[in-house]
Design an enzyme around this catalytic site. Structure first.
Site, PDB file in Angstrom:
ATOM      1  N   TRP A   1       0.811  -1.219   0.000  1.00 22.60           N
ATOM      2  CA  TRP A   1       0.000   0.000   0.000  1.00 22.60           C
ATOM      3  C   TRP A   1       0.846   1.272   0.000  1.00 22.60           C
ATOM      4  O   TRP A   1       0.403   2.311  -0.508  1.00 22.60           O
ATOM      5  CB  TRP A   1      -0.943   0.020   1.202  1.00 22.60           C
ATOM      6  CG  TRP A   1      -2.188  -0.805   1.043  1.00 22.60           C
ATOM      7  CD1 TRP A   1      -2.581  -1.861   1.806  1.00 22.60           C
ATOM      8  CD2 TRP A   1      -3.207  -0.654   0.050  1.00 22.60           C
ATOM      9  NE1 TRP A   1      -3.772  -2.378   1.358  1.00 22.60           N
ATOM     10  CE2 TRP A   1      -4.191  -1.647   0.278  1.00 22.60           C
ATOM     11  CE3 TRP A   1      -3.389   0.214  -1.023  1.00 22.60           C
ATOM     12  CZ2 TRP A   1      -5.327  -1.791  -0.520  1.00 22.60           C
ATOM     13  CZ3 TRP A   1      -4.533   0.076  -1.818  1.00 22.60           C
ATOM     14  CH2 TRP A   1      -5.474  -0.911  -1.554  1.00 22.60           C
TER      15      TRP A   1
ATOM     16  N   ARG B   1      -1.327   1.135  -5.359  1.00 18.17           N
ATOM     17  CA  ARG B   1      -2.706   0.646  -5.408  1.00 18.17           C
ATOM     18  C   ARG B   1      -2.801  -0.624  -6.246  1.00 18.17           C
ATOM     19  O   ARG B   1      -3.435  -1.604  -5.848  1.00 18.17           O
ATOM     20  CB  ARG B   1      -3.636   1.721  -5.969  1.00 18.17           C
ATOM     21  CG  ARG B   1      -5.099   1.255  -6.019  1.00 18.17           C
ATOM     22  CD  ARG B   1      -6.022   2.333  -6.551  1.00 18.17           C
ATOM     23  NE  ARG B   1      -6.079   3.465  -5.671  1.00 18.17           N
ATOM     24  CZ  ARG B   1      -6.813   3.531  -4.561  1.00 18.17           C
ATOM     25  NH1 ARG B   1      -7.531   2.490  -4.189  1.00 18.17           N
ATOM     26  NH2 ARG B   1      -6.813   4.607  -3.819  1.00 18.17           N
TER      27      ARG B   1
ATOM     28  N   GLN C   1      -7.108  -4.489   6.220  1.00  7.68           N
ATOM     29  CA  GLN C   1      -6.158  -4.017   5.217  1.00  7.68           C
ATOM     30  C   GLN C   1      -6.431  -4.546   3.813  1.00  7.68           C
ATOM     31  O   GLN C   1      -5.891  -4.014   2.843  1.00  7.68           O
ATOM     32  CB  GLN C   1      -4.736  -4.403   5.627  1.00  7.68           C
ATOM     33  CG  GLN C   1      -4.253  -3.750   6.910  1.00  7.68           C
ATOM     34  CD  GLN C   1      -4.173  -2.244   6.784  1.00  7.68           C
ATOM     35  OE1 GLN C   1      -3.719  -1.719   5.773  1.00  7.68           O
ATOM     36  NE2 GLN C   1      -4.619  -1.538   7.808  1.00  7.68           N
TER      37      GLN C   1
ATOM     38  N   SER D   1     -12.417  -3.923  -3.515  1.00  5.46           N
ATOM     39  CA  SER D   1     -13.789  -4.066  -4.006  1.00  5.46           C
ATOM     40  C   SER D   1     -14.218  -5.529  -4.108  1.00  5.46           C
ATOM     41  O   SER D   1     -15.288  -5.915  -3.620  1.00  5.46           O
ATOM     42  CB  SER D   1     -13.903  -3.389  -5.375  1.00  5.46           C
ATOM     43  OG  SER D   1     -15.202  -3.572  -5.910  1.00  5.46           O
TER      44      SER D   1
ATOM     45  N   ASN E   1     -12.901  -8.131  -2.645  1.00  5.00           N
ATOM     46  CA  ASN E   1     -12.926  -8.778  -1.331  1.00  5.00           C
ATOM     47  C   ASN E   1     -14.127  -8.339  -0.504  1.00  5.00           C
ATOM     48  O   ASN E   1     -14.669  -9.113   0.290  1.00  5.00           O
ATOM     49  CB  ASN E   1     -11.624  -8.486  -0.587  1.00  5.00           C
ATOM     50  CG  ASN E   1     -10.450  -9.260  -1.179  1.00  5.00           C
ATOM     51  OD1 ASN E   1     -10.622 -10.050  -2.104  1.00  5.00           O
ATOM     52  ND2 ASN E   1      -9.255  -9.032  -0.666  1.00  5.00           N
TER      53      ASN E   1
ATOM     54  N   MET F   1     -16.913  -1.652   4.547  1.00  3.09           N
ATOM     55  CA  MET F   1     -18.144  -2.335   4.147  1.00  3.09           C
ATOM     56  C   MET F   1     -19.287  -1.354   3.900  1.00  3.09           C
ATOM     57  O   MET F   1     -20.192  -1.649   3.115  1.00  3.09           O
ATOM     58  CB  MET F   1     -18.545  -3.362   5.203  1.00  3.09           C
ATOM     59  CG  MET F   1     -17.554  -4.518   5.367  1.00  3.09           C
ATOM     60  SD  MET F   1     -17.121  -5.343   3.808  1.00  3.09           S
ATOM     61  CE  MET F   1     -18.712  -5.957   3.279  1.00  3.09           C
ATOM     62  N   PHE F   2     -19.254  -0.197   4.551  1.00  5.22           N
ATOM     63  CA  PHE F   2     -20.318   0.783   4.325  1.00  5.22           C
ATOM     64  C   PHE F   2     -20.239   1.428   2.948  1.00  5.22           C
ATOM     65  O   PHE F   2     -21.146   2.182   2.576  1.00  5.22           O
ATOM     66  CB  PHE F   2     -20.297   1.860   5.416  1.00  5.22           C
ATOM     67  CG  PHE F   2     -21.180   1.552   6.591  1.00  5.22           C
ATOM     68  CD1 PHE F   2     -22.549   1.395   6.430  1.00  5.22           C
ATOM     69  CD2 PHE F   2     -20.655   1.414   7.865  1.00  5.22           C
ATOM     70  CE1 PHE F   2     -23.377   1.115   7.499  1.00  5.22           C
ATOM     71  CE2 PHE F   2     -21.464   1.135   8.957  1.00  5.22           C
ATOM     72  CZ  PHE F   2     -22.832   0.977   8.774  1.00  5.22           C
ATOM     73  N   LYS F   3     -19.182   1.171   2.199  1.00  8.12           N
ATOM     74  CA  LYS F   3     -19.155   1.701   0.831  1.00  8.12           C
ATOM     75  C   LYS F   3     -19.295   0.589  -0.207  1.00  8.12           C
ATOM     76  O   LYS F   3     -18.950   0.779  -1.369  1.00  8.12           O
ATOM     77  CB  LYS F   3     -17.891   2.525   0.585  1.00  8.12           C
ATOM     78  CG  LYS F   3     -16.587   1.768   0.515  1.00  8.12           C
ATOM     79  CD  LYS F   3     -15.474   2.746   0.131  1.00  8.12           C
ATOM     80  CE  LYS F   3     -14.144   2.033  -0.045  1.00  8.12           C
ATOM     81  NZ  LYS F   3     -13.082   2.959  -0.457  1.00  8.12           N
TER      82      LYS F   3
ATOM     83  N   GLU G   1     -18.743  34.708  30.699  1.00  9.57           N
ATOM     84  CA  GLU G   1     -19.928  33.854  30.663  1.00  9.57           C
ATOM     85  C   GLU G   1     -20.383  33.471  32.075  1.00  9.57           C
ATOM     86  O   GLU G   1     -21.589  33.473  32.368  1.00  9.57           O
ATOM     87  CB  GLU G   1     -19.619  32.598  29.836  1.00  9.57           C
ATOM     88  CG  GLU G   1     -19.411  32.891  28.352  1.00  9.57           C
ATOM     89  CD  GLU G   1     -18.790  31.744  27.587  1.00  9.57           C
ATOM     90  OE1 GLU G   1     -18.535  31.915  26.385  1.00  9.57           O
ATOM     91  OE2 GLU G   1     -18.548  30.673  28.194  1.00  9.57           O
TER      92      GLU G   1
END
Length: 709
Positions: free
Chosen positions: A98, A105, A145, A149, A151, A186-188, A637
């Site tokens: 990486w 990439r 890591q 996509s 995976n 996973m959220f993407k 204040e």
């Protein structure tokens, strides 16, 4: 190849020094960077790879195959030590890939794909269920890591339940560091996966972790929420709002510790606000107003360098990721435009180092950036768009005057040139088309009088004209501010302003207009748009008349939170959210008040509030000592709250009480108020106690000592 390996070694050493606490321990003999040659069995790799990529893979894949063999053999023999060694070997190889410059990439994705194709990904999912805690920890680190996509596809189909089970172990701090990163990826994946994750509690876990202090977990949570907002679709965005994600993004966006956390939190809330269905709820959360000031404070090049120093972001974002920014860039909200322009500016800086700026033309970002430069009146957004275009090597258009109704024919010529219609400038000039004629132009006139015979060309022209009409300033001919009213109904409806004005309408006459008049006299051709305008106009009749007394004296917030920025901002933001999600209205200074009005606005907010929470963080009162002229804000204040008889609730966190004599006399009595000691581990119980103090108004106890607080 030797140069590539040398660079790899340098990057690896640097990343080990930066992230050593997050990495697995790797035996010395594992390193593949020793200069030795071997003749490995051939492994299939993607066709069309460059020489540099193939060279790096030739060095890495034999060691990877050995690590996978170790894992498989260890599973058969239940050898825990060998299992850990195999995981560590694979982890190091992935990390090394990486951080490779330029080709990282591609190399990393090939390695990650090989892990899946060789069966190691399925084995890893099995190891995540191991009763051996260390095996589970190290497996989650490796999985985090390798979630490329393909995976992610495999995990979504075969192992989502495993991930969800891990996410339920919320209070395991070490596990949370990796599981939050897995959820970030996973959220993407897809809208369906986002929906499954939300339905089975993954979003709840992410929001639970948002109240923590671990920067690694908070960074993963911020990116996870941004990914869910960007990739989950409108249905998931609605569910995020129902679970009060916009409120819980506030502590992340308010954080002073980590710019990456703040940035992705701001990105998430800007994406949510772009959804008209939930925009109002996002605005009410108070998080959205943090976006533009924060982005204005950043330098894109420095931010890009900080990303390059992180192994998670070395390669920048993919084209698919960047394409999700375009709806923000082309949307109506300033916050979305601002953060999208900044993000593209940062990515341009990264991609220029990789000689890959053509990606922005391919995804359609260049035209959107040019449109911002041409039309935007916001200095920050326009400056960022110009900077991105300059780094892309694109021409920077001139800013177009927004007073379109007053344009002369020369300004129409300039606009035509900037939108790519130079071929028609001579004919427009010959017919003396000015701003008024341009805003009233019809398809027939464009085809017959101006010679634009191609239908698709006319469609492209009207698309640009709609954009111009939406951005135009009509103040010279719009005394009733009809443009802003239309924009409030729907930002796209500003395009009809000039048509309605030409038809003789103003805001006061809207409730009496008919659909036929809108269609024929005002040329609003879209039937759904006419229906929305008419419905909004009827609501004007049903709205109660404004109360002048209420306008002069708006209702104050339930709670004003006073805090020391240097040590108390994180706790102050948590208190705000905890109270807000329980129905309290809360004021907290977010450094967005206009210069010159800051003091008056702040003092008025204290005076109008019913309760005053004083965050007693480390050194919170130090600057008050000797402040006889009351120059310190916290001092001001406190005195305002005391003089106004407010219900004062001190909340202490690592606070050492000063001697009363060290404080100015006008604020010493604040030491006589009972309060609450903040417990980060037991936040719910602490908040319930604070609420009892707020509701009971029994905080003051003159006989109590500071030690009892």
């Amino acid at each position: 190849m030797l140069l590539s390996l040398t660079i790899s070694l340098y990057k690896l050493c640097r990343s080990f020094s930066m992230f050593s606490s997050e990495r697995l321990s790797v035996p010395e003999y594992v390193s593949r960077l020793q200069n030795r040659r071997s003749v490995p069995d051939p492994i299939a790799v993607s066709p069309g790879l460059s020489t540099d990529v193939r060279a790096a893979l030739d060095a890495a894949l034999p060691s990877l195959r050995a690590a996978i063999r170790t894992l498989k053999e260890a599973e058969e023999t239940s050898n825990l030590e060998e299992t850990r060694k195999g995981i560590a070997q694979a982890f190091q190889l992935v990390q090394e890939a990486w951080v490779l410059p330029t080709v990282g990439r591609q190399v990393a994705e090939e390695i990650c794909n090989t892990i899946r194709l060789e069966g190691a990904l399925d084995l890893l999912l099995k190891l995540l269920q191991s009763p051996e805690v260390e095996i589970k920890y190290e497996s989650t680190k490796l999985l985090e890591q390798i979630l490329t996509s393909e995976n992610r596809d495999r995990v979504a189909r075969m192992g989502l339940g495993v991930i969800l089970n891990l996410a339920r172990e919320r209070d395991d701090a070490q596990l949370a560091r990796s599981v939050s990163g897995i959820l970030e990826h996973m959220f993407k994946h897809t809208e369906e996966t986002c929906s499954q994750l939300i339905s089975n509690g993954a979003l709840d876990s992410v929001l639970y972790w948002c109240r923590g202090t671990d920067p690694t977990v908070l960074r993963h949570c911020a990116v996870a929420l941004a990914n869910c907002a960007m990739h989950g679709g409108h249905a998931c965005q609605r569910r995020m709002i129902e679970k009060q994600a916009a409120e819980w993004l506030f502590p992340l966006a308010f954080s002073k510790e980590d710019e990456l956390i703040r940035f992705h939190a701001c990105l998430a809330v800007a994406v949510l606000a772009a959804n008209r269905e939930v925009e109002g709820e996002v605005v009410r959360s108070g998080t959205l107003e943090l976006v533009e000031p924060f982005i204005a404070s950043l330098d894109p090049d420095e931010f890009a360098r900080s990303l390059l120093d992180s192994s998670d972001n070395t390669q920048g974002r993919t084209a698919a990721d960047l394409q999700h920014l375009l709806p923000l860039l082309d949307g109506a909200r300033l916050e979305g435009k601002c953060i999208a322009a900044f993000y593209l500016c940062v990515e341009t800086s990264i991609k220029s180092r990789q000689n890959n700026t053509k990606i922005f033309q391919e995804i359609g970002a260049v035209q959107s950036l040019k449109r911002i430069v041409s039309y935007s009146s916001n200095g920050t957004t326009s400056s960022l768009a110009k900077r991105a275009l300059r780094m892309m090597g694109e021409d920077i258009p001139r800013r177009i005057s927004p007073a379109v109704p007053n344009w002369k024919s020369g300004e129409v010529q300039t606009w035509l040139q900037q939108i790519g219609f130079t071929a028609y400038t001579e004919r427009f000039q010959e017919l003396q088309v000015d701003g008024d004629l341009l805003l009233n132009i019809t398809d027939l006139e464009l085809r017959i009088d101006l010679g634009m015979t191609a239908g698709l060309t006319r469609k492209r022209f009207f698309r640009e004209l709609r954009e111009l009409k939406t951005y135009a300033n009509y103040s010279t001919c719009d005394p009733s501010n009809l443009a802003d009213w239309l924009g409030g109904v729907d930002p796209r409806f500003r395009q009809y302003t000039y048509n309605l004005l030409q038809g003789g309408l103003e805001r006061s006459s809207l409730p009496r207009v008919t659909e036929q008049q809108l269609q024929v006299d005002c040329r609003v051709e879209n039937g759904l748009h006419r229906a929305k305008i008419l419905a909004a106009a009827k609501e004007m009749l049903q709205a109660p008349p404004p109360c002048s007394a209420c306008e002069l004296q708006p209702e104050g917030p339930d709670v004003f939170i006073s805090y020391r920025r240097t040590t108390g901002s994180q706790l102050a933001s948590l208190l705000k959210v905890h109270l807000q999600v329980r129905g309290f209205s809360v004021f907290i200074d977010v450094e967005k008040l206009e210069a010159g009005k800051f003091e008056d606005k702040l003092i008025q907010s204290v005076q109008r509030a019913r309760n005053f929470i004083l965050v007693m963080s480390a050194g919170a009162l130090d600057k008050c000592m000797g402040d006889s002229d009351m120059k310190d804000w916290v001092h001001k204040e406190i005195v305002t709250a005391l003089n106004g008889g407010k219900n004062i609730v001190p909340v202490t966190d690592h606070f050492l009480w000063p001697e009363p004599s060290s404080l100015p006399e006008d604020m010493r009595s604040v030491l006589n108020f009972n309060g609450v000691k903040w417990s980060h581990e037991y936040q719910e119980a602490t908040i319930e106690k604070i609420i009892r103090f707020l509701q009971g108004r029994t905080c003051r106890d003159l006989s109590s000592s500071p030690d009892s607080l």
